[in-house]
Design a protein around this motif. Sequence first.
Motif, PDB file in Angstrom:
ATOM      1  N   ALA A  86      19.477 -20.158   0.362  1.00 15.52           N
ATOM      2  CA  ALA A  86      20.561 -20.515   1.275  1.00 15.52           C
ATOM      3  C   ALA A  86      19.999 -21.484   2.317  1.00 15.52           C
ATOM      4  CB  ALA A  86      21.129 -19.272   1.947  1.00 15.52           C
ATOM      5  N   TRP A  87      20.650 -22.645   2.475  1.00 16.54           N
ATOM      6  CA  TRP A  87      20.145 -23.701   3.337  1.00 16.54           C
ATOM      7  C   TRP A  87      21.226 -24.155   4.316  1.00 16.54           C
ATOM      8  CZ3 TRP A  87      15.207 -25.820   2.082  1.00 16.54           C
ATOM      9  CH2 TRP A  87      14.717 -25.522   0.793  1.00 16.54           C
ATOM     10  N   MET A  88      20.792 -24.643   5.444  1.00 20.06           N
ATOM     11  CA  MET A  88      21.612 -25.525   6.256  1.00 20.06           C
ATOM     12  C   MET A  88      20.694 -26.497   6.986  1.00 20.06           C
ATOM     13  SD  MET A  88      24.380 -25.045   9.377  1.00 20.06           S
ATOM     14  CE  MET A  88      25.751 -24.458   8.408  1.00 20.06           C
ATOM     15  N   ILE A  89      21.039 -27.771   6.896  1.00 18.65           N
ATOM     16  CA  ILE A  89      20.374 -28.815   7.683  1.00 18.65           C
ATOM     17  C   ILE A  89      21.448 -29.400   8.587  1.00 18.65           C
ATOM     18  CG2 ILE A  89      18.877 -30.828   7.627  1.00 18.65           C
ATOM     19  CD1 ILE A  89      17.790 -28.540   5.992  1.00 18.65           C
ATOM     20  N   ALA A  90      21.181 -29.456   9.876  1.00 18.34           N
ATOM     21  CA  ALA A  90      22.170 -29.944  10.833  1.00 18.34           C
ATOM     22  C   ALA A  90      21.473 -30.804  11.878  1.00 18.34           C
ATOM     23  CB  ALA A  90      22.890 -28.768  11.502  1.00 18.34           C
ATOM     24  N   PHE A  91      22.160 -31.871  12.303  1.00 18.29           N
ATOM     25  CA  PHE A  91      21.597 -32.663  13.393  1.00 18.29           C
ATOM     26  C   PHE A  91      22.685 -33.034  14.393  1.00 18.29           C
ATOM     27  CE2 PHE A  91      22.389 -35.730   9.954  1.00 18.29           C
ATOM     28  CZ  PHE A  91      23.072 -36.752  10.580  1.00 18.29           C
ATOM     29  N   SER A  92      22.273 -33.024  15.644  1.00 16.54           N
ATOM     30  CA  SER A  92      23.149 -33.363  16.754  1.00 16.54           C
ATOM     31  C   SER A  92      22.649 -34.661  17.374  1.00 16.54           C
ATOM     32  CB  SER A  92      23.144 -32.223  17.780  1.00 16.54           C
ATOM     33  OG  SER A  92      21.854 -32.097  18.353  1.00 16.54           O
ATOM     34  N   ARG A  93      23.129 -34.917  18.561  1.00 12.86           N
ATOM     35  CA  ARG A  93      22.676 -36.115  19.276  1.00 12.86           C
ATOM     36  C   ARG A  93      21.178 -36.080  19.528  1.00 12.86           C
ATOM     37  NH1 ARG A  93      25.145 -35.519  24.718  1.00 12.86           N
ATOM     38  NH2 ARG A  93      23.536 -33.897  24.742  1.00 12.86           N
ATOM     39  N   ASP A  94      20.618 -34.881  19.747  1.00 13.31           N
ATOM     40  CA  ASP A  94      19.224 -34.763  20.169  1.00 13.31           C
ATOM     41  C   ASP A  94      18.293 -34.107  19.155  1.00 13.31           C
ATOM     42  OD1 ASP A  94      19.924 -35.827  22.699  1.00 13.31           O
ATOM     43  OD2 ASP A  94      20.558 -33.852  23.380  1.00 13.31           O
ATOM     44  N   TRP A  95      18.815 -33.241  18.286  1.00 12.91           N
ATOM     45  CA  TRP A  95      17.951 -32.379  17.488  1.00 12.91           C
ATOM     46  C   TRP A  95      18.319 -32.400  16.013  1.00 12.91           C
ATOM     47  CZ3 TRP A  95      14.171 -30.801  20.542  1.00 12.91           C
ATOM     48  CH2 TRP A  95      14.435 -30.638  21.908  1.00 12.91           C
TER      49      TRP A  95
ATOM     50  N   TYR B  24      16.781 -36.136   6.333  1.00 14.76           N
ATOM     51  CA  TYR B  24      17.943 -36.086   7.218  1.00 14.76           C
ATOM     52  C   TYR B  24      17.677 -36.833   8.517  1.00 14.76           C
ATOM     53  CZ  TYR B  24      20.997 -33.123   4.450  1.00 14.76           C
ATOM     54  OH  TYR B  24      21.849 -32.657   3.480  1.00 14.76           O
ATOM     55  N   GLY B  25      16.404 -36.937   8.904  1.00 10.04           N
ATOM     56  CA  GLY B  25      16.071 -37.784  10.046  1.00 10.04           C
ATOM     57  C   GLY B  25      16.441 -39.227   9.784  1.00 10.04           C
ATOM     58  N   ALA B  26      16.228 -39.684   8.541  1.00  9.78           N
ATOM     59  CA  ALA B  26      16.625 -41.049   8.185  1.00  9.78           C
ATOM     60  C   ALA B  26      18.140 -41.196   8.190  1.00  9.78           C
ATOM     61  CB  ALA B  26      16.062 -41.412   6.809  1.00  9.78           C
ATOM     62  N   LEU B  27      18.847 -40.177   7.704  1.00 10.59           N
ATOM     63  CA  LEU B  27      20.306 -40.238   7.682  1.00 10.59           C
ATOM     64  C   LEU B  27      20.858 -40.362   9.093  1.00 10.59           C
ATOM     65  CD1 LEU B  27      22.628 -40.051   5.596  1.00 10.59           C
ATOM     66  CD2 LEU B  27      22.741 -37.617   6.112  1.00 10.59           C
ATOM     67  N   GLY B  28      20.253 -39.693  10.052  1.00 13.17           N
ATOM     68  CA  GLY B  28      20.720 -39.748  11.422  1.00 13.17           C
ATOM     69  C   GLY B  28      20.171 -40.904  12.221  1.00 13.17           C
ATOM     70  N   ASP B  29      19.382 -41.774  11.605  1.00 15.68           N
ATOM     71  CA  ASP B  29      18.757 -42.895  12.313  1.00 15.68           C
ATOM     72  C   ASP B  29      19.034 -44.204  11.589  1.00 15.68           C
ATOM     73  OD1 ASP B  29      17.259 -44.289  14.187  1.00 15.68           O
ATOM     74  OD2 ASP B  29      15.340 -43.819  13.243  1.00 15.68           O
ATOM     75  N   ASP B  30      20.277 -44.382  11.195  1.00 15.04           N
ATOM     76  CA  ASP B  30      20.707 -45.624  10.536  1.00 15.04           C
ATOM     77  C   ASP B  30      19.871 -45.955   9.313  1.00 15.04           C
ATOM     78  OD1 ASP B  30      22.722 -45.918  12.341  1.00 15.04           O
ATOM     79  OD2 ASP B  30      21.772 -47.497  13.514  1.00 15.04           O
ATOM     80  N   GLY B  31      19.395 -44.933   8.621  1.00 10.78           N
ATOM     81  CA  GLY B  31      18.689 -45.144   7.362  1.00 10.78           C
ATOM     82  C   GLY B  31      17.210 -45.390   7.497  1.00 10.78           C
ATOM     83  N   TRP B  32      16.642 -45.253   8.708  1.00 11.82           N
ATOM     84  CA  TRP B  32      15.207 -45.507   8.905  1.00 11.82           C
ATOM     85  C   TRP B  32      14.413 -44.224   8.665  1.00 11.82           C
ATOM     86  CZ3 TRP B  32      12.851 -50.109   9.533  1.00 11.82           C
ATOM     87  CH2 TRP B  32      13.663 -51.205   9.847  1.00 11.82           C
ATOM     88  N   LEU B  33      13.523 -44.279   7.695  1.00 16.25           N
ATOM     89  CA  LEU B  33      12.692 -43.135   7.340  1.00 16.25           C
ATOM     90  C   LEU B  33      11.392 -43.187   8.133  1.00 16.25           C
ATOM     91  CD1 LEU B  33      12.514 -40.699   5.308  1.00 16.25           C
ATOM     92  CD2 LEU B  33      11.168 -42.222   3.849  1.00 16.25           C
ATOM     93  N   ALA B  34      11.009 -42.056   8.730  1.00 13.85           N
ATOM     94  CA  ALA B  34       9.773 -41.977   9.518  1.00 13.85           C
ATOM     95  C   ALA B  34       9.094 -40.641   9.251  1.00 13.85           C
ATOM     96  CB  ALA B  34      10.078 -42.139  11.013  1.00 13.85           C
ATOM     97  N   ASP B  35       7.775 -40.624   9.408  1.00 13.62           N
ATOM     98  CA  ASP B  35       7.013 -39.386   9.235  1.00 13.62           C
ATOM     99  C   ASP B  35       7.351 -38.403  10.349  1.00 13.62           C
ATOM    100  OD1 ASP B  35       5.753 -40.483   7.059  1.00 13.62           O
ATOM    101  OD2 ASP B  35       3.909 -41.002   8.134  1.00 13.62           O
ATOM    102  N   LEU B  36       7.223 -37.133  10.048  1.00 15.50           N
ATOM    103  CA  LEU B  36       7.299 -36.120  11.088  1.00 15.50           C
ATOM    104  C   LEU B  36       6.030 -36.194  11.929  1.00 15.50           C
ATOM    105  CD1 LEU B  36       8.775 -33.045   9.174  1.00 15.50           C
ATOM    106  CD2 LEU B  36       9.974 -34.862  10.406  1.00 15.50           C
ATOM    107  N   ASP B  37       6.200 -36.127  13.229  1.00 10.89           N
ATOM    108  CA  ASP B  37       5.108 -36.310  14.188  1.00 10.89           C
ATOM    109  C   ASP B  37       4.697 -34.939  14.717  1.00 10.89           C
ATOM    110  OD1 ASP B  37       3.369 -37.057  16.150  1.00 10.89           O
ATOM    111  OD2 ASP B  37       4.723 -38.407  17.188  1.00 10.89           O
ATOM    112  N   TRP B  38       3.468 -34.503  14.362  1.00  9.43           N
ATOM    113  CA  TRP B  38       3.001 -33.163  14.712  1.00  9.43           C
ATOM    114  C   TRP B  38       2.137 -33.125  15.966  1.00  9.43           C
ATOM    115  CZ3 TRP B  38       4.439 -28.680  12.252  1.00  9.43           C
ATOM    116  CH2 TRP B  38       5.134 -28.827  11.047  1.00  9.43           C
ATOM    117  N   TYR B  39       1.407 -34.217  16.286  1.00 11.14           N
ATOM    118  CA  TYR B  39       0.495 -34.176  17.432  1.00 11.14           C
ATOM    119  C   TYR B  39       0.199 -35.578  17.912  1.00 11.14           C
ATOM    120  CZ  TYR B  39      -2.807 -35.037  13.610  1.00 11.14           C
ATOM    121  OH  TYR B  39      -3.441 -35.556  12.491  1.00 11.14           O
TER     122      TYR B  39
END
Length: 735
Positions: free
Chosen positions: A537-546, A463-478
């Motif tokens: 039961a799931w929900m994935i949601a993204f806003s401008r920031d999160w 979903y991060g890729a969906l909200g970033d014009d299709g760009w897939l990136a790793d989750l950044d933990w540290y």
Amino acid sequence: MRWRAMLGLGALAVVGAYGALVAQRASLQAPAPTPILTDRHGLFLAQLGHEREVEGARHTEYGFWVATPLPDRVVRATLALEDRRFWSHPGIDPLSVARAAWQNLTGLEVRSGASTIAMQVARMQAPAARHLWSKALEAGTAVALTWRYGREAVLEQYLRLVPYGNGSHGIAHAARFYLDKPVADLSWAEIAFLSAIPQAPALHNPLRPDGLRRAVARGQRALNALAAQGTIPADELDTARAQLAALALPQPPRRPAALHLVARLRATLARDGAAALDPADPRLRTRLDLGVQGMVEELAQAQLEALRPCGAQQVAAMVVRRADRQVIAAMGSAGFATTPGGAFDYTLASRSPGSTLKPFLYALALQRGDLAPAEIMGDLPDGASGIANADGGWLGPILPRQALANSRNVPATNLLRRMGLDAGFGMLQRLGLHDGAGQPERFGLSMAIGGLPTSLERLMRAYGALGDDGWLADLDWYEGQSLSPRRQVLTAEAARLVTLFLADPQARLPSFPRYGPTEFPFPVALKTGTSQGYRDAWMIAFSRDWIVGVWIGRADNAPMDGLTGGNAAGPLANALLQRLHGSTPGLLVDGGFPAPAGMEPVTLCAQDGRPDRGRCSRTLTEWVRPGTLPPEDEVVAIRAAPPEGPTPRLSILSPENNARFWRNPELPAALNRMPLRAAASAGVEQLVWYVDGEPFAVAAPGETVYWPMTPGPHRFQLRLPFAPELSRPTRIVVE
């Protein structure tokens, strides 16, 4: 003569064995420095140690930080207290050996040890029982180490290995762990205090009040010894004594309860490493925010408690910063040891994702040209596949925006059938939603509706890729994590269109009523998911920031009682996003998600996809490329044919118009329900109930629907799905 020869050979054998053992041990070896983890603000999160087994018991050791450059005060104090002739002897101190031997022979009660710093290094690197042979090995190893590496390197090794209790090794780690400061900033009082601990770490444990008192008292004796040798300047001695007497340690670091986070960070660090982690101060700043983590855990626990009567056992949630994919919070379960299955990290567990994969199939179809934004899709019974919608009803002709926002199963599976299983399977693999194991035919069309398992972490990344014009990136933990290069897996146009589909509250009608958990006072793109049998039961949601992701289910994969993504995960995701944005209820925020470049908004009729000419009772705004809408007569040809014969008649049988009802205050709210019944002319298969102007339920004529009564006047009306026909309104009052 033979016995002399045998004695000589035996001596040579002993000398050879001794030399071999010394040569084997004559290298400076230390475990890798262990990191201390903090949140993004520097608050203590955990420290990751080395686990080892000693006499059947597991021990965890921390530290082994490199103390370089060697702080002058620490060097002077260490040598004065441990090895005064360190710079002159070859690794063993003949004077100390002679003094210790004399004290042993004469039986003096006050004895001094003969171990030099180099001998202590040899012993710490290869612990053994204390007897003459082990001492001889330590002595030989000490000389070899000093000759091979030099005295300064041996001293650095000592300050790296020396134990300070509570699993801490090395003065640099002890300074940070006990005093929360770098070793270079230690005062004379703090150096004397730390010097007291290694002699008896359990007895002088500074985390216990009695141990702290003993360590301070022994530290005062160390100051006296340093003063007697002239190591501490006279003008600093009184200050050091006063500071040591008043020494108060900072609050000892406490690890938060989030054990899954610690395990996740350990595994990620082992896999990805940390660039430029300073061996002298390997504090690792994570991207996590313990304040947000606490908020997530508090809200998630409260929601789970509310859902327990319906069979919910576990909850997982994640918060990711949308701009850079930094993981701000991650809750793996509702309790590591206190809830069923709590030891499992449900952010990593593969579960049926319900409908949460549908947006990516729509995006693929849009970018391949297999679907157009203004195309009419059919939400109709599909006997060939046996797939139905979750509510058992049908919405008929429907736009892609509505089909996805309403999470209709039949349009999604038909779309996957049109594109082909291989294409859909490959897209989900490129998004990292599965690892490619198995064949597409194994999952079939059920890939579109939850048949392909995935995890919450994978969904957050996709979903991060969906909200970033299709760009897939790793989750950044540290900080310093080795991340894969970003890559584009969806076109910007397809990603933006699907985001707009998911962010349109009007398009979610009638499946998701307005002003419920799917409504926000700011732009949010969201997708719910409910697995077969209400197991997930799931929900994935993204806003401008999160980006926020929520999963609710059971450890045993058993069904829950009617819990869906909308009514179970939705309220929690809604609460999290509103807290993150600091929103005030009722405060609407202007703006929205960006539209695809080169496309323009067009108002379309929801029933047939034609441009609105003022004739439509229900419209939606869609983004299309100029000149791509087909002529009106062509659109009519692909839309569903209107029913033949006279206009259908719709009538409400119950409740009666102008009736008054009274709620029973002694009944639970769930039992204060009113039956709704309707009739329609022949050929009508489905009706939409409207209550106070908002869609409430979809039902067949003759089917009873139950409405939870609320006090006040109310208005009921019937309508055909996406058609202008309406029944006469029925008005009632509930007391």
